[in-house]
Design a protein around this motif. Structure first.
Motif, PDB file in Angstrom:
ATOM      1  N   ALA A   1       6.198   3.106   7.136  1.00  0.00           N
ATOM      2  CA  ALA A   1       5.873   4.369   6.469  1.00  0.00           C
ATOM      3  C   ALA A   1       6.063   4.262   4.964  1.00  0.00           C
ATOM      4  CB  ALA A   1       6.733   5.497   7.033  1.00  0.00           C
ATOM      5  N   ARG A   2       7.139   3.628   4.531  1.00  0.00           N
ATOM      6  CA  ARG A   2       7.405   3.488   3.090  1.00  0.00           C
ATOM      7  C   ARG A   2       6.344   2.625   2.416  1.00  0.00           C
ATOM      8  NH1 ARG A   2      10.268   5.945  -0.291  1.00  0.00           N
ATOM      9  NH2 ARG A   2      11.305   4.147  -1.155  1.00  0.00           N
ATOM     10  N   VAL A   3       5.981   1.519   3.041  1.00  0.00           N
ATOM     11  CA  VAL A   3       4.975   0.628   2.449  1.00  0.00           C
ATOM     12  C   VAL A   3       3.611   1.319   2.425  1.00  0.00           C
ATOM     13  CG1 VAL A   3       3.747  -1.563   2.716  1.00  0.00           C
ATOM     14  CG2 VAL A   3       6.229  -1.493   2.987  1.00  0.00           C
ATOM     15  N   ASP A   4       3.271   2.026   3.494  1.00  0.00           N
ATOM     16  CA  ASP A   4       1.998   2.747   3.528  1.00  0.00           C
ATOM     17  C   ASP A   4       1.942   3.811   2.431  1.00  0.00           C
ATOM     18  OD1 ASP A   4       1.144   1.235   5.678  1.00  0.00           O
ATOM     19  OD2 ASP A   4       1.572   2.778   7.176  1.00  0.00           O
ATOM     20  N   ALA A   5       3.048   4.470   2.176  1.00  0.00           N
ATOM     21  CA  ALA A   5       3.091   5.527   1.163  1.00  0.00           C
ATOM     22  C   ALA A   5       3.194   4.973  -0.255  1.00  0.00           C
ATOM     23  CB  ALA A   5       4.269   6.463   1.429  1.00  0.00           C
ATOM     24  N   ALA A   6       3.568   3.723  -0.400  1.00  0.00           N
ATOM     25  CA  ALA A   6       3.802   3.136  -1.726  1.00  0.00           C
ATOM     26  C   ALA A   6       2.568   3.151  -2.611  1.00  0.00           C
ATOM     27  CB  ALA A   6       4.332   1.711  -1.588  1.00  0.00           C
TER      28      ALA A   6
ATOM     29  N   GLU B   1       0.620  -7.864  -4.046  1.00  0.00           N
ATOM     30  CA  GLU B   1      -0.638  -8.179  -4.731  1.00  0.00           C
ATOM     31  C   GLU B   1      -1.162  -6.964  -5.496  1.00  0.00           C
ATOM     32  OE1 GLU B   1      -3.204  -9.801  -1.720  1.00  0.00           O
ATOM     33  OE2 GLU B   1      -2.157 -11.725  -1.727  1.00  0.00           O
ATOM     34  N   LEU B   2      -1.065  -5.791  -4.890  1.00  0.00           N
ATOM     35  CA  LEU B   2      -1.482  -4.565  -5.560  1.00  0.00           C
ATOM     36  C   LEU B   2      -0.652  -4.334  -6.821  1.00  0.00           C
ATOM     37  CD1 LEU B   2      -3.143  -1.928  -5.586  1.00  0.00           C
ATOM     38  CD2 LEU B   2      -1.321  -0.912  -4.208  1.00  0.00           C
ATOM     39  N   LEU B   3       0.651  -4.528  -6.702  1.00  0.00           N
ATOM     40  CA  LEU B   3       1.523  -4.349  -7.867  1.00  0.00           C
ATOM     41  C   LEU B   3       1.223  -5.381  -8.954  1.00  0.00           C
ATOM     42  CD1 LEU B   3       4.810  -3.519  -5.975  1.00  0.00           C
ATOM     43  CD2 LEU B   3       3.540  -1.978  -7.485  1.00  0.00           C
TER      44      LEU B   3
ATOM     45  N   GLN C   1       0.649   5.434  -3.135  1.00  0.00           N
ATOM     46  CA  GLN C   1       0.522   6.742  -3.766  1.00  0.00           C
ATOM     47  C   GLN C   1       1.612   6.981  -4.819  1.00  0.00           C
ATOM     48  OE1 GLN C   1      -1.262   9.700  -1.954  1.00  0.00           O
ATOM     49  NE2 GLN C   1      -2.442   8.270  -0.755  1.00  0.00           N
ATOM     50  N   LEU C   2       2.534   6.039  -4.939  1.00  0.00           N
ATOM     51  CA  LEU C   2       3.658   6.190  -5.856  1.00  0.00           C
ATOM     52  C   LEU C   2       3.360   5.540  -7.195  1.00  0.00           C
ATOM     53  CD1 LEU C   2       6.520   5.226  -3.368  1.00  0.00           C
ATOM     54  CD2 LEU C   2       5.840   7.539  -4.045  1.00  0.00           C
ATOM     55  N   SER C   3       4.207   5.831  -8.155  1.00  0.00           N
ATOM     56  CA  SER C   3       4.092   5.150  -9.441  1.00  0.00           C
ATOM     57  C   SER C   3       4.404   3.669  -9.224  1.00  0.00           C
ATOM     58  CB  SER C   3       5.095   5.744 -10.435  1.00  0.00           C
ATOM     59  OG  SER C   3       6.422   5.386 -10.069  1.00  0.00           O
TER      60      SER C   3
END
Length: 92
Positions: free
Chosen positions: A27-32, A74-76, A34-36
């Protein structure tokens, strides 16, 4: 309670904890996304720290969680590269 029953309860509790931990990491990784970026970095570090604590995963489940963390990394990295490019362009 006898020792066998206590051991069984501990095994059941550990399995439940592992399932909850996997759900939490997912859940945390999926929501990440959407975070800063700073908050997403924290989620990435948190996931990396928690994953070794989960013992009851199959290889496929562990690979799936690791893959999600790789994708987040990779996204980061992409976001960081884009931000650096913008700074360099602004300096020009």
């Amino acid at each position: 309670m006898n020792t066998r029953a206590e051991s069984l309860k501990l095994v059941e509790l550990r399995a439940k904890t592992d399932r909850q931990l996997v759900a939490f990491i997912n859940a945390r990784v999926d929501a990440a996304v959407q975070l800063s970026p700073a908050e997403a970095e924290k989620v990435y570090a948190e996931g990396r720290a928690l994953l070794p604590l989960v013992y009851g995963l199959t290889n496929a489940e562990r690979c799936q969680l690791e893959w999600k963390l790789v994708q987040l990394r990779e996204l980061l990295n992409d976001i960081s590269s884009d931000a650096e490019l913008k700074v360099q362009t602004a300096r020009s």
